[in-house]
Scaffold this active site. Structure first.
Site, PDB file in Angstrom:
ATOM      1  N   ASP A 104      22.488 103.905  27.462  1.00  0.00           N
ATOM      2  CA  ASP A 104      21.274 103.297  26.902  1.00  0.00           C
ATOM      3  C   ASP A 104      21.517 102.027  26.088  1.00  0.00           C
ATOM      4  OD1 ASP A 104      22.632 104.816  25.003  1.00  0.00           O
ATOM      5  OD2 ASP A 104      20.818 105.523  24.009  1.00  0.00           O
ATOM      6  N   GLU A 188      34.280 109.015  17.331  1.00  0.00           N
ATOM      7  CA  GLU A 188      35.048 107.761  17.356  1.00  0.00           C
ATOM      8  C   GLU A 188      36.229 107.840  16.390  1.00  0.00           C
ATOM      9  OE1 GLU A 188      31.806 108.041  16.557  1.00  0.00           O
ATOM     10  OE2 GLU A 188      30.575 106.715  17.814  1.00  0.00           O
TER      11      GLU A 188
HETATM   12  C1  UGA Z   1      25.515 107.643  18.988  1.00  0.00           C
HETATM   13  C2  UGA Z   1      26.802 106.968  19.505  1.00  0.00           C
HETATM   14  O1  UGA Z   1      26.515 105.630  19.922  1.00  0.00           O
HETATM   15  C3  UGA Z   1      27.320 107.792  20.689  1.00  0.00           C
HETATM   16  O2  UGA Z   1      28.375 107.138  21.340  1.00  0.00           O
HETATM   17  C4  UGA Z   1      27.732 109.153  20.145  1.00  0.00           C
HETATM   18  O3  UGA Z   1      28.215 109.964  21.199  1.00  0.00           O
HETATM   19  C5  UGA Z   1      26.507 109.806  19.519  1.00  0.00           C
HETATM   20  O4  UGA Z   1      25.845 108.957  18.575  1.00  0.00           O
HETATM   21  C6  UGA Z   1      26.931 111.055  18.784  1.00  0.00           C
HETATM   22  O5  UGA Z   1      27.670 110.913  17.771  1.00  0.00           O
HETATM   23  O6  UGA Z   1      26.536 112.151  19.154  1.00  0.00           O
HETATM   24  P1  UGA Z   1      23.154 108.025  20.275  1.00  0.00           P
HETATM   25  O7  UGA Z   1      22.355 106.862  20.743  1.00  0.00           O
HETATM   26  O8  UGA Z   1      22.693 108.750  19.061  1.00  0.00           O
HETATM   27  O9  UGA Z   1      24.654 107.574  20.092  1.00  0.00           O
HETATM   28  O10 UGA Z   1      23.389 109.094  21.447  1.00  0.00           O
HETATM   29  P2  UGA Z   1      22.909 109.079  22.960  1.00  0.00           P
HETATM   30  O11 UGA Z   1      22.851 107.690  23.492  1.00  0.00           O
HETATM   31  O12 UGA Z   1      21.704 109.937  23.070  1.00  0.00           O
HETATM   32  O13 UGA Z   1      24.115 109.839  23.655  1.00  0.00           O
HETATM   33  C7  UGA Z   1      25.401 109.245  23.825  1.00  0.00           C
HETATM   34  C8  UGA Z   1      25.805 109.306  25.303  1.00  0.00           C
HETATM   35  O14 UGA Z   1      25.961 110.664  25.697  1.00  0.00           O
HETATM   36  C9  UGA Z   1      24.760 108.696  26.241  1.00  0.00           C
HETATM   37  O15 UGA Z   1      25.415 107.954  27.266  1.00  0.00           O
HETATM   38  C10 UGA Z   1      24.028 109.907  26.794  1.00  0.00           C
HETATM   39  O16 UGA Z   1      23.513 109.719  28.104  1.00  0.00           O
HETATM   40  C11 UGA Z   1      25.100 110.990  26.766  1.00  0.00           C
HETATM   41  N1  UGA Z   1      24.571 112.364  26.507  1.00  0.00           N
HETATM   42  C12 UGA Z   1      23.661 112.584  25.519  1.00  0.00           C
HETATM   43  C13 UGA Z   1      25.007 113.420  27.294  1.00  0.00           C
HETATM   44  O17 UGA Z   1      25.818 113.226  28.220  1.00  0.00           O
HETATM   45  N2  UGA Z   1      24.514 114.683  27.043  1.00  0.00           N
HETATM   46  C14 UGA Z   1      23.594 114.930  26.061  1.00  0.00           C
HETATM   47  O18 UGA Z   1      23.152 116.099  25.904  1.00  0.00           O
HETATM   48  C15 UGA Z   1      23.163 113.849  25.277  1.00  0.00           C
HETATM   49 MN    MN Z   2      22.473 105.874  22.592  1.00  0.00          MN
END
Ligand code: UGA
Ligand code: MN
Length: 243
Positions: A104, A188
């Site tokens: 995203d 991270e």
């Molecule tokens: C922030 C950080 O930018 C992420 O890199 C980090 O993993 C996350 O917080 C965290 O600490 O949990 P954020 O925008 O809050 O990111 O999270 P998402 O973009 O919703 O998810 C990170 C990535 O994991 C995305 O590429 C998403 O597609 C993937 N994801 C999310 C999954 O594969 N499974 C899930 O259940 C949720």
């Molecule tokens: Mn994100």
């Protein structure tokens, strides 16, 4: 060097739009290998067809979040996916650079040339992270990383966002037992600490961390609702697998 771009992704209505935008960004990037890892029990045909259609060199994998974390409010998002990609890199690559690119975020293609020659770990600013709107290493006039600026320090040694660093394949092969921890918010920092990088090892990019080439954008989600058509028929919404 080839950039191994690791994208965790999961099923939701915004998934295909987000991946379409990222695919069309990557069409403009030479020498990139896209590792798309689904948090899913099976590979989705819609993503397979998207990957085939754009013709970007890619690997399509799946790795589900362990059941015990799925129930928690704060989830370690994308961790199982990224760790599966690390295994793939360790068995298939000898050189290059690994970048964890969430589905995203918004990427300026100039970012990829900044990271391409990473020796160990390179870092740069990320825009739109937390309410302060920026996460960045602080670089002194000798070009050395001396501090970090982030809206959420949380006692982290490396208070950086996932989108703010890249690691050489060489370092990932050397530290063969290092994975990302299942600790929300500390993925991270935990990963970089286990790679045993010292602040002096960090290669600051993007003109000494003065330019923003990546933003932590988040696609607004919409709760799907049933609607009726003009003639009063029930309309159940588009099927996200129909592409
Ligand atoms: C922030 C950080 O930018 C992420 O890199 C980090 O993993 C996350 O917080 C965290 O600490 O949990 P954020 O925008 O809050 O990111 O999270 P998402 O973009 O919703 O998810 C990170 C990535 O994991 C995305 O590429 C998403 O597609 C993937 N994801 C999310 C999954 O594969 N499974 C899930 O259940 C949720
Ligand atoms: Mn994100």
């Amino acid at each position: 060097p080839v950039i191994y771009l690791v994208t965790p992704t999961y099923r939701r209505p915004e998934q295909i739009p987000d991946l379409t935008r990222l695919a069309q960004t990557l069409l403009n990037v030479p020498a990139v290998h896209w590792i798309v890892v689904e948090d899913n029990s099976a590979l989705s045909p819609a993503i397979a067809s998207l990957l085939k259609r754009y013709g970007i060199p890619h690997t399509h994998l799946k790795a589900q979040m362990p059941e015990k974390y799925k129930k928690s409010k704060l989830k370690p998002r994308g961790v199982a996916n990224r760790n599966a990609a690390l295994d793939w890199v360790r068995s298939n690559c000898k050189s290059g650079v690994v970048y964890f690119a969430d589905d995203d975020n918004t990427y300026d293609i100039r970012l990829f040339e900044e990271m391409r020659f990473t020796k160990k770990v390179s870092m740069w600013p990320v825009g739109l992270v937390t309410k302060v709107g920026l996460s960045s290493p602080v670089v002194n006039d000798k070009g050395v990383v001396v501090d970090f600026f982030d809206g959420w320090m949380a006692n982290r040694k490396f208070p950086v966002d996932m989108a703010g660093f890249a690691v050489s394949v060489q370092l990932i092969l050397e530290k063969s037992d290092v994975y990302m921890p299942y600790v929300p918010g500390h993925e991270e920092d935990g990963f970089l600490k286990k790679l045993d990088v010292s602040p002096a090892d960090i290669e600051p990019k993007a003109n000494r961390c003065t330019q923003i080439f990546v933003w932590h954008t988040q696609t607004k989600s919409n709760t799907p609702a049933n609607r009726t058509t003009a003639t009063g028929k029930r309309y159940k919404g588009t099927n996200i697998d129909t592409l």
